[in-house]
Design a protein around this motif. Structure first.
Motif, PDB file in Angstrom:
ATOM      1  N   ALA A 244      68.759   4.572  54.925  1.00 13.96           N
ATOM      2  CA  ALA A 244      68.078   3.723  55.909  1.00 13.96           C
ATOM      3  C   ALA A 244      67.465   2.511  55.220  1.00 13.96           C
ATOM      4  O   ALA A 244      67.018   2.576  54.069  1.00 13.96           O
ATOM      5  CB  ALA A 244      66.997   4.525  56.629  1.00 13.96           C
ATOM      6  N   ASP A 245      67.429   1.390  55.944  1.00 13.73           N
ATOM      7  CA  ASP A 245      66.810   0.171  55.395  1.00 13.73           C
ATOM      8  C   ASP A 245      65.301   0.328  55.289  1.00 13.73           C
ATOM      9  O   ASP A 245      64.681  -0.148  54.334  1.00 13.73           O
ATOM     10  CB  ASP A 245      67.152  -1.031  56.276  1.00 13.73           C
ATOM     11  N   GLU A 246      64.713   0.970  56.279  1.00 16.85           N
ATOM     12  CA  GLU A 246      63.270   1.219  56.248  1.00 16.85           C
ATOM     13  C   GLU A 246      62.993   2.595  56.827  1.00 16.85           C
ATOM     14  O   GLU A 246      63.680   3.038  57.748  1.00 16.85           O
ATOM     15  CB  GLU A 246      62.498   0.144  57.034  1.00 16.85           C
TER      16      GLU A 246
ATOM     17  N   ASP B 110      68.263  11.083  68.031  1.00 15.67           N
ATOM     18  CA  ASP B 110      67.187  12.068  67.878  1.00 15.67           C
ATOM     19  C   ASP B 110      67.789  13.397  67.433  1.00 15.67           C
ATOM     20  O   ASP B 110      68.278  14.174  68.251  1.00 15.67           O
ATOM     21  CB  ASP B 110      66.440  12.238  69.205  1.00 15.67           C
ATOM     22  N   GLU B 111      67.769  13.652  66.134  1.00 18.19           N
ATOM     23  CA  GLU B 111      68.345  14.881  65.565  1.00 18.19           C
ATOM     24  C   GLU B 111      69.790  15.069  66.038  1.00 18.19           C
ATOM     25  O   GLU B 111      70.223  16.183  66.340  1.00 18.19           O
ATOM     26  CB  GLU B 111      67.507  16.106  65.962  1.00 18.19           C
ATOM     27  N   ALA B 112      70.555  13.948  66.086  1.00 20.23           N
ATOM     28  CA  ALA B 112      71.907  14.000  66.624  1.00 20.23           C
ATOM     29  C   ALA B 112      72.872  14.763  65.735  1.00 20.23           C
ATOM     30  O   ALA B 112      73.959  15.137  66.174  1.00 20.23           O
ATOM     31  CB  ALA B 112      72.428  12.578  66.851  1.00 20.23           C
TER      32      ALA B 112
ATOM     33  N   ALA C 204      65.570  12.493  61.909  1.00 20.65           N
ATOM     34  CA  ALA C 204      66.307  13.587  61.276  1.00 20.65           C
ATOM     35  C   ALA C 204      65.434  14.296  60.260  1.00 20.65           C
ATOM     36  O   ALA C 204      64.490  13.720  59.701  1.00 20.65           O
ATOM     37  CB  ALA C 204      67.574  13.061  60.612  1.00 20.65           C
ATOM     38  N   HIS C 205      65.757  15.568  60.026  1.00 28.71           N
ATOM     39  CA  HIS C 205      65.085  16.339  58.984  1.00 28.71           C
ATOM     40  C   HIS C 205      65.941  16.443  57.729  1.00 28.71           C
ATOM     41  O   HIS C 205      65.428  16.690  56.646  1.00 28.71           O
ATOM     42  CB  HIS C 205      64.752  17.745  59.500  1.00 28.71           C
ATOM     43  N   ARG C 206      67.261  16.259  57.882  1.00 27.43           N
ATOM     44  CA  ARG C 206      68.121  16.294  56.709  1.00 27.43           C
ATOM     45  C   ARG C 206      67.916  15.030  55.891  1.00 27.43           C
ATOM     46  O   ARG C 206      68.040  13.915  56.379  1.00 27.43           O
ATOM     47  CB  ARG C 206      69.597  16.391  57.131  1.00 27.43           C
TER      48      ARG C 206
ATOM     49  N   TYR D 249      66.751   2.238  60.774  1.00 26.64           N
ATOM     50  CA  TYR D 249      65.393   2.731  60.573  1.00 26.64           C
ATOM     51  C   TYR D 249      65.404   4.249  60.720  1.00 26.64           C
ATOM     52  O   TYR D 249      66.123   4.807  61.556  1.00 26.64           O
ATOM     53  CB  TYR D 249      64.436   2.131  61.600  1.00 26.64           C
ATOM     54  N   ALA D 250      64.609   4.902  59.911  1.00 27.98           N
ATOM     55  CA  ALA D 250      64.471   6.349  59.983  1.00 27.98           C
ATOM     56  C   ALA D 250      63.025   6.704  60.315  1.00 27.98           C
ATOM     57  O   ALA D 250      62.090   6.082  59.785  1.00 27.98           O
ATOM     58  CB  ALA D 250      64.878   7.006  58.673  1.00 27.98           C
ATOM     59  N   LEU D 251      62.855   7.663  61.213  1.00 29.83           N
ATOM     60  CA  LEU D 251      61.529   8.204  61.537  1.00 29.83           C
ATOM     61  C   LEU D 251      61.472   9.617  60.981  1.00 29.83           C
ATOM     62  O   LEU D 251      62.250  10.476  61.381  1.00 29.83           O
ATOM     63  CB  LEU D 251      61.293   8.225  63.046  1.00 29.83           C
TER      64      LEU D 251
END
Length: 589
Positions: free
Chosen positions: A558-560, A518-520, A549-551, A383-385
């Protein structure tokens, strides 16, 4: 919850000095035996010293004035006095040794209690309090207590015992002259009771300003690179000057308060001596008092009553300072975490690893950060936020890891309220790679194994094999000396990107069911980012990944994708749809 210590101290109900002392003595109740022995020793010392003037006065009146130089009687009393004073010396030395040990053990106990309490408090506490102020409470305030207990407490008690004994002797020898001699002491008692609270407040403000200055220094030194980069030494100097000026003003105020007792006590002591001289000569002329008793015994007891008062003038200010320090310490010790573990609840039958149910959250009561959030994370998915800065992505991740609790609603982990999991069990299930990872001074090996008891007894060869099995060998190869590469907590020995790689290995080796990043990848190059992506893809199929992430290339597979902004978490669907949401002008409200 408000964890700001300065606010809590300002709004706390006023407690008496003796009530605070009672709470402190409970904390060191295991020292009761040593305290009683020291008390016995100091009372013995005071009692023996009190009998000296009476024996000397009687020796003058009986063996010199009446029996005209009866040297046998004089020598016998001298031998008695010598024995008494030697015994008093031994008692004084014994109590000094005892109280020195009590003071050091109390310091050890207090610092342990504070540090253990800090381990139990939530992240919110450290967000609301400066590290420098906490360090000042642990170091400076506890040392004030140690100084009073090891150096001043028994002097304090001894002075009071000497005063009481001298007062009894004054009254027993001649009650009229005794009452007249003690009148200035009553005035001193009234003055002390009226000014004690004022002195304590002045010392409390000074201790607070010391903590503020420590916090300012610590913050400025931690960010000194930024100060140099922007050539803002003037800002550093200005902030420090403000803190230093505040400390200077409060120190002057505390100094004036602390030194107010001595001249007043000395004045009333001089009045008492004048009363003894004038009224005593009058009683001698009437035959109601002997010359030896007046000249030696009475003046000695008068001095033994009022000289301890002069000592108490300085000891009392030390006591007030110690109690002000204890108030600052006790505010930490009385705090309780709001992240409590509740009773086990029945798990819901759910395929989801984690679920938000109508979650609301705010750091304080002024503004709600998340509003009625509901979503599910299934096992094995990525998942991506995404969303603008300040939209609530890191806050959402923090709630997933239970760094905070929801203000309203519920977070479920494996179908159970996340609050029912013990901290060890929860952190085994959830791995969190922070945007700014923290490393301890040591080696790469020590930092990788931090909080991971599985590999703690492994040799380097065994650990390297475990790293190979976890597909992390490519990351370890980046460090020239491998597991033995030196690491400083300041991070100066390695780059920020390398710090994140160590944090990544630390989290993956724990084999969590849910891994939050978190922005790893924010501070690493594209080649290393590709290595991390390959490692994430090789994680067990049941591992759930949450990526902030911002990139764009980091989240496109990501799946969702969830779009987080203005306190809302919205399922964005496809990667293209998520990009459209960003481009359509979604901004932080």
């Amino acid at each position: 919850m408000n964890y700001n210590l300065n606010d809590l101290q300002a709004n706390a109900p006023k407690t008496s000095t003796w009530s605070s002392l009672g709470k402190l003595l409970k904390l060191i109740s295991h020292e009761r035996k040593n305290l009683l022995m020291a008390l016995t020793a100091i009372l013995t010392n005071s009692t023996l010293n009190l009998f000296g003037p009476l024996i000397i006065g009687n020796t003058i009146d009986k063996y010199i004035m009446v029996q005209h130089r009866n040297y046998n009687g004089v020598l016998q009393n001298c031998a008695l006095l010598l024995g008494m004073y030697l015994l008093a010396l031994f008692a004084s030395y014994f109590q000094t040794i005892l109280m020195g040990g009590v003071g050091q053990r109390m310091l050890f106990t207090l610092r342990n209690a504070i540090f253990n309490k800090l381990q139990l408090l939530p992240v919110g506490f450290f967000n609301q309090n400066k590290a420098g102020d906490l360090i000042s409470r642990i170091n400076n305030d506890t040392d004030k207590l140690n100084q009073f207990f090891s150096q001043s407490l028994m002097q304090f008690i001894g002075s009071i015992a000497t005063m009481l004994g001298a007062g009894i002797f004054l009254l027993s020898i001649n009650i009229k002259l005794g009452l007249a001699t003690l009148i200035p002491g009553l005035a001193i008692l009234i003055f002390t009771s009226l000014t004690s609270a004022w002195v304590k407040r002045k010392n409390a403000r000074n201790l607070k300003s010391v903590g503020g200055m420590s916090g300012e220094i610590q913050e400025s030194l931690n960010n000194f690179k930024v100060i140099i980069a922007f050539n803002r030494r003037d800002y550093f100097r200005k902030r420090f000057d403000e803190a230093n000026q505040d400390n200077y003003k409060t120190a002057i105020g505390a100094g004036i308060a602390n030194n107010s007792y001595l001249p007043v006590y000395s004045l009333f002591s001089s009045f008492a001596q004048l009363i003894v001289l004038v009224y005593g000569v009058y009683l001698v002329s009437k035959g109601e008092l002997g010359v030896g008793i007046l000249a030696v015994s009475y003046f000695s007891y008068s001095n033994q009553f009022y000289n301890p008062l002069r000592q108490l003038a300085s000891l009392w200010t030390g006591f007030q300072t110690a109690m002000a320090g204890w108030d600052r310490i006790s505010h930490i010790l009385t705090l309780e975490t709001d992240l409590v573990t509740i009773d086990n609840s029945v798990a819901d039958a759910s395929a989801s690893l984690l679920e938000f149910k109508n979650v609301h959250f705010s750091y304080d009561d002024s503004r709600e950060i998340l509003h009625n959030i509901s979503f599910k994370l299934e096992r094995g998915k990525t998942y991506a936020l995404v969303g603008p800065t300040g939209g609530g992505k890191t806050t959402t991740a923090s709630l997933i890891a239970r760094l905070y609790d929801a203000t309203k609603g519920m977070v479920l982990l494996d179908g159970k309220d996340i609050r029912t999991y013990a901290p060890l069990e929860r952190t085994q299930k959830i791995g969190f790679i922070l945007q700014e990872p923290f490393l301890f001074t040591g080696t790469v090996r020590e930092n990788i194994l931090y909080g991971n008891e599985i590999y703690v007894d492994y040799t380097n060869e065994q650990l390297e094999k475990a790293i190979f099995d976890a597909n992390l060998e490519s990351l370890l190869a980046i460090f020239e000396q491998g597991l033995d590469t030196k690491v400083l907590s300041s991070g100066d020995s390695i780059s920020l990107g390398q710090k994140q790689l160590i944090a990544f290995m630390r989290a993956v080796l724990r084999n969590p069911e849910l891994l939050i990043l978190d922005e790893a990848t924010a501070n690493i190059d594209t080649i290393t980012e590709k290595l991390l992506s390959d490692i994430l893809n090789k994680l067990p199929e049941t591992t759930t990944r949450v990526i902030i992430a911002h990139r764009l290339n980091t989240i496109e597979n990501a799946d969702e994708i969830y779009f987080v902004n203005s306190g809302e978490v919205i399922l964005a669907g496809s990667f293209d749809h998520a990009m459209d949401m960003l481009l359509q002008g979604k901004r932080v409200s």
